[in-house]
Design an enzyme around this catalytic site. Structure first.
Site, PDB file in Angstrom:
ATOM      1  CB  SER A 121      -0.912   0.004   1.236  1.00 28.59           C
ATOM      2  OG  SER A 121      -1.837  -1.043   1.178  1.00 28.59           O
TER       3      SER A 121
ATOM      4  CE  LYS B 108      -5.407  -1.477   1.751  1.00 28.62           C
ATOM      5  NZ  LYS B 108      -4.102  -2.122   1.851  1.00 28.62           N
TER       6      LYS B 108
ATOM      7  CE  LYS C 198       1.518   2.380   4.608  1.00 33.49           C
ATOM      8  NZ  LYS C 198       1.102   1.409   3.548  1.00 33.49           N
TER       9      LYS C 198
END
Length: 326
Positions: free
Chosen positions: A129, A203, A271
């Protein structure tokens, strides 16, 4: 004469590009149909069970991890273990990366020499990711080498990884995606969502929904429990209505059992939310709910809970309400 030469040069360059693309496509198709070796970099919480599923499907696998001890169980299952990202690429036609973030991917692939060892026609599937802008940059750098690239982050956590039931969101060339379907198959359900970078955007959309829903379930438990309701019974009741969700089912159970060992660490949730806000800014968008949930997770991490599962946001919100559990 000059115009004629320029036209000939342009035609020659176009033919060379076409020939190169044809060779690249043929190499990709061959690598999948003959099930040649896959290099997998990053065998942590998510990478290890993904590797086990690839091995179980009969694919040849070479693995590398910064901490080599995490590759030992895979070696016992038949994986070869490389001592560097570069050496992992020997004879590999497909590279899969599952690393912590964009800088880690860039370091392992470009700074540590994996990219230099990739042959023309190799495909890099980055299942980490990272930022959409980082994925687009990586795609361009690979393209200059004749290497295909898919950004294909996943959702489903360690449970989905172990079961081979990950949701895989892939960005990149549609033909490359089609060629890589046999590689995706042991890992979960892959969906092509658009060009390079779009896998990461999908995502990020997933992570926004997950984070906000974790916050909603946490506050629902705090509210109902504060009035004397049994949280476990509230969860059971809500599963029969519109509030039902996978977060309520799985993370709600974690909250009830106070089981916050990391499946998805809070620091990685921060994050992802940071990347979502960065992408929104680049697109000229305002996401106020995402901004709020990012601050709550960031405060949780800064309070010393970086490695706690992201469902542990409940504990941070309990702290804000002076709620304690023995």
């Amino acid at each position: 004469m000059a115009k004629a030469n320029a036209s000939q040069d342009a035609g020659t360059q176009s033919r060379l590009r076409s020939q190169r693309q044809t060779r690249q496509a043929q190499a990709q198709e061959k690598s999948v149909s003959e099930l040649n070796k896959i290099a997998f970099l990053g065998t942590g919480l998510m990478g290890a069970p993904m590797c086990k599923n690839l091995l179980s499907s009969g694919l040849l696998l070479t693995v590398w991890n910064r901490s080599q001890a995490k590759t030992e169980p895979l070696a016992k299952l038949g994986a070869s273990v490389a001592d560097s990202p570069r050496s992992a690429m020997a004879d590999a036609d497909v590279l899969i990366t599952m690393l912590s973030d964009g800088p880690a991917v860039s370091n392992v692939i470009f700074a540590q020499g994996a990219a230099e060892a990739m042959r023309e026609g190799t495909t890099h599937i980055d299942m980490s990711s990272i930022g959409a802008d980082e994925a687009i940059e990586h795609a361009k750098r690979h393209s200059d080498q004749g290497v295909a690239y898919l950004d294909a982050p996943v959702s489903g956590g360690t449970k989905g990884a172990a079961a081979g039931q990950l949701a895989i969101m892939a960005g990149g060339d549609a033909n490359t995606f089609a060629n890589m379907k046999p590689v995706f198959a042991p890992l979960g359900q892959a969906t092509h969502v658009g060009p390079s970078g779009c896998g990461q955007l999908a995502k990020l959309a997933n992570q926004v929904i997950v984070a906000i829903t974790i916050g909603a379930v946490s506050e629902a438990f705090i509210l109902s429990g504060g009035g004397g309701a049994d949280r476990a019974q509230v969860r059971a009741a809500l599963q029969g209505g519109f509030a039902s969700s996978r977060i309520l089912t799985e993370h709600g159970q974690r909250m009830v059992e106070r089981a916050f060992e990391p499946g998805g660490p809070a620091k990685l949730q921060v994050k992802d939310l940071r990347n979502a806000l960065k992408a929104a800014e680049q697109l000229g968008l305002n996401l106020p709910i995402t901004q709020l949930i990012h601050k709550l997770f960031d405060d949780m991490v800064n309070s010393g809970k970086a490695d706690m599962d992201h469902s542990g946001l409940l504990t941070h919100l309990e702290d804000l309400n002076n709620i304690t559990f023995s």
